[in-house]
Design a protein around this motif. Structure first.
Motif, short mmCIF file in Angstrom:
data_model
loop_
_atom_site.label_atom_id
_atom_site.label_comp_id
_atom_site.label_asym_id
_atom_site.label_seq_id
_atom_site.Cartn_x
_atom_site.Cartn_y
_atom_site.Cartn_z
N GLN A 255 36.35 -9.62 43.54
CA GLN A 255 34.97 -9.59 43.23
C GLN A 255 34.30 -10.83 43.17
O GLN A 255 34.97 -11.99 42.66
N VAL A 257 31.76 -13.31 41.37
CA VAL A 257 31.43 -13.13 39.98
C VAL A 257 29.68 -13.41 39.89
O VAL A 257 29.23 -14.14 40.77
N ASP A 267 31.95 -18.34 41.80
CA ASP A 267 33.44 -18.07 41.45
C ASP A 267 33.74 -16.62 42.10
O ASP A 267 33.00 -15.78 42.29
N LYS A 269 37.04 -13.51 41.68
CA LYS A 269 37.85 -13.11 40.95
C LYS A 269 38.93 -12.11 41.75
O LYS A 269 38.59 -11.37 42.59
N ASP A 271 42.09 -9.47 41.21
CA ASP A 271 42.75 -8.39 40.21
C ASP A 271 43.63 -7.50 41.00
O ASP A 271 43.15 -6.99 41.85
N SER B 53 42.03 -19.05 49.31
CA SER B 53 42.08 -19.01 47.96
C SER B 53 43.48 -19.20 47.68
O SER B 53 44.26 -18.89 48.38
#
Ligand SMILES: [Mg+2]
Lengths: 308, 110
Positions: A255, A257, A267, A269, A271, B53
């Motif tokens: 995702q 942000v 940013d 994310k 998960d 990343s």
């Protein structure tokens, strides 16, 4: 070819579906028998051994009643406990099978149909109530109605005919909403309604992928189902036999942000997908052989929780 | 209530399941890390950021990447790719990543 009421429905050939049903039945017969014997212990309440209540005669004294008994000058004499007779339980079980394209592109579709055959046979051998089969994807359809018998090959093959894994989306929010609606209707039409203690159970067979932005709505619907005493179990078909690294257990979602007004903050994310999976009761099945034990274990836990 | 739900759908791009592969020997992903759910509006730069990343390739300095899908370079978003090829969001897209030949200044256009 004949046109059906549902416009984009593809029906498989009946003979082919019959062959498929017979092949799956032969393959899964030992598993069906194993599931039947495990579920018999869980779904049908055993003879109650607990003493309870207050009666004039009985098996054992209820200690709590003794003081009021003396205080009432021996008038309040219902001081005995008896063995309670369990009420007859009946079930309506809805097997929900994912008919979306993602099921057909992986081997999950085949695993789901094998599971459908295995579980539906185990349930019909148990004779604990009515069985329904629902297909879902972009929309939902009943592949087998609750009030029709499921004992024959015919009924099974007719249900299999309806699954071709051609639906373009997997709307699990719609599935849960429709499940609640169909169970409400089925409760009213239950032949023994009133007398029996009716339990409603939905088993979802799917590869498990539903858009993450629907998870909150799905949670709300699941609370609604629980208030209606409908239990929903999600069985995640995760066939990893030839590609272990592609398991849904490893699947992560990315995702970017956004701030309160919807602009990207820069940013990112990442998960695990299953961390926000909205279903409280779910199983991950890699092999068909795992299913009877895992399903029985989960139902045992659930019954222990509701009876606590 | 239906309105609220569709609004909810509109604010977030639909997810696409992707599977990454590469023939670059020094840019291999650890086992079990090759598949992701990404927003459908993601393009080359976003995908390159994701792969660089810490939880993916974990490169010491960013390696700009390009992506091939079915043998052609991905130019627009994944969503565009699905649409142009008549595919649905049910499809898992296999993306092959290679070192980018595009000058780094181009990265600004996500
Ligand atoms: Mg799907």
């Amino acid at each position: 070819s004949t046109h059906l009421s549902e416009p984009d429905e593809v029906m498989k050939d009946f003979g082919e579906s019959m062959q498929q049903w017979t092949a799956f039945q032969t393959k899964t017969n030992p598993l069906s028998l194993s599931l039947t014997s495990q579920l018999r212990l869980i779904l049908t309440p055993s003879q109650s051994t607990k003493l309870s209540g207050s009666y004039r005669t009985g098996k054992r004294l209820n200690i709590k009643r003794i003081i009021p008994y003396i205080a009432s000058s021996y008038k309040r004499d219902k001081i005995w406990m008896r063995r309670a007779i369990p009420t007859k339980r009946s079930y309506q079980i809805l097997l929900c099978v994912d008919d979306s394209k993602s099921m057909g592109e992986s081997s999950s579709g085949n695993l789901a149909l094998e599971s459908l055959v295995m579980v539906s046979r185990a349930l019909s051998m148990l004779e604990v109530g009515q069985i329904g089969v629902l297909g879902f994807g972009a929309n939902t359809f009943m592949a087998h109605e609750f009030n029709e018998p499921f004992a024959s090959h015919d009924a099974g093959a007719k249900a299999l005919q309806r699954f071709s894994f051609q639906q373009d989306t997997t709307d699990i929010r719609l599935l849960v909403r429709e499940t609640i609606a169909r169970f409400r209707q089925a409760r009213l039409q239950n032949p023994g309604h009133g007398g029996d203690d009716l339990w409603q159970l939905a088993l979802i067979l799917s590869d498990g992928l539903t858009p993450s932005n629907e998870h909150e709505d799905i949670r709300r619907l699941l609370r609604e189902a629980m208030e209606d005493r409908i239990m929903v179990v999600f069985i995640v078909m995760d066939d990893t036999a030839n590609k272990k690294k592609d398991s849904v257990l490893n699947l992560r979602k990315v995702q970017f942000v956004k701030d309160a007004i919807g602009n990207l903050t820069g940013d990112m994310k990442m998960d695990y997908y299953l961390d926000s999976f909205p279903f409280q009761y779910y199983l991950i099945v890699h092999n068909l052989e795992d299913l009877p034990g895992a399903l029985a274990g989960l139902l045992r836990t659930w019954f222990a929780e509701v009876n606590a | 209530m239906a309105g609220m739900e569709s609004q909810n759908l509109a604010t977030e791009a639909q997810q696409v399941r992707v599977n990454f592969t590469s023939s670059e020997p020094d840019l291999q992903l650890p086992e079990g890390k090759s598949q992701l759910l990404v927003p459908g509006d993601i393009k080359r730069y976003g995908l390159s950021r994701v792969l660089n990343s810490g939880s993916m390739l974990n490169t010491s300095s960013p390696v700009p990447l390009d992506f091939l899908v079915n043998g052609t370079f991905l130019r627009g978003s994944l969503e565009d790719y699905l649409k142009e090829n008549g595919l649905s969001f049910e499809t898992t897209v296999t993306l092959q990543y290679v070192r980018s030949l595009i000058p780094p200044v181009y990265q600004g256009s996500f």
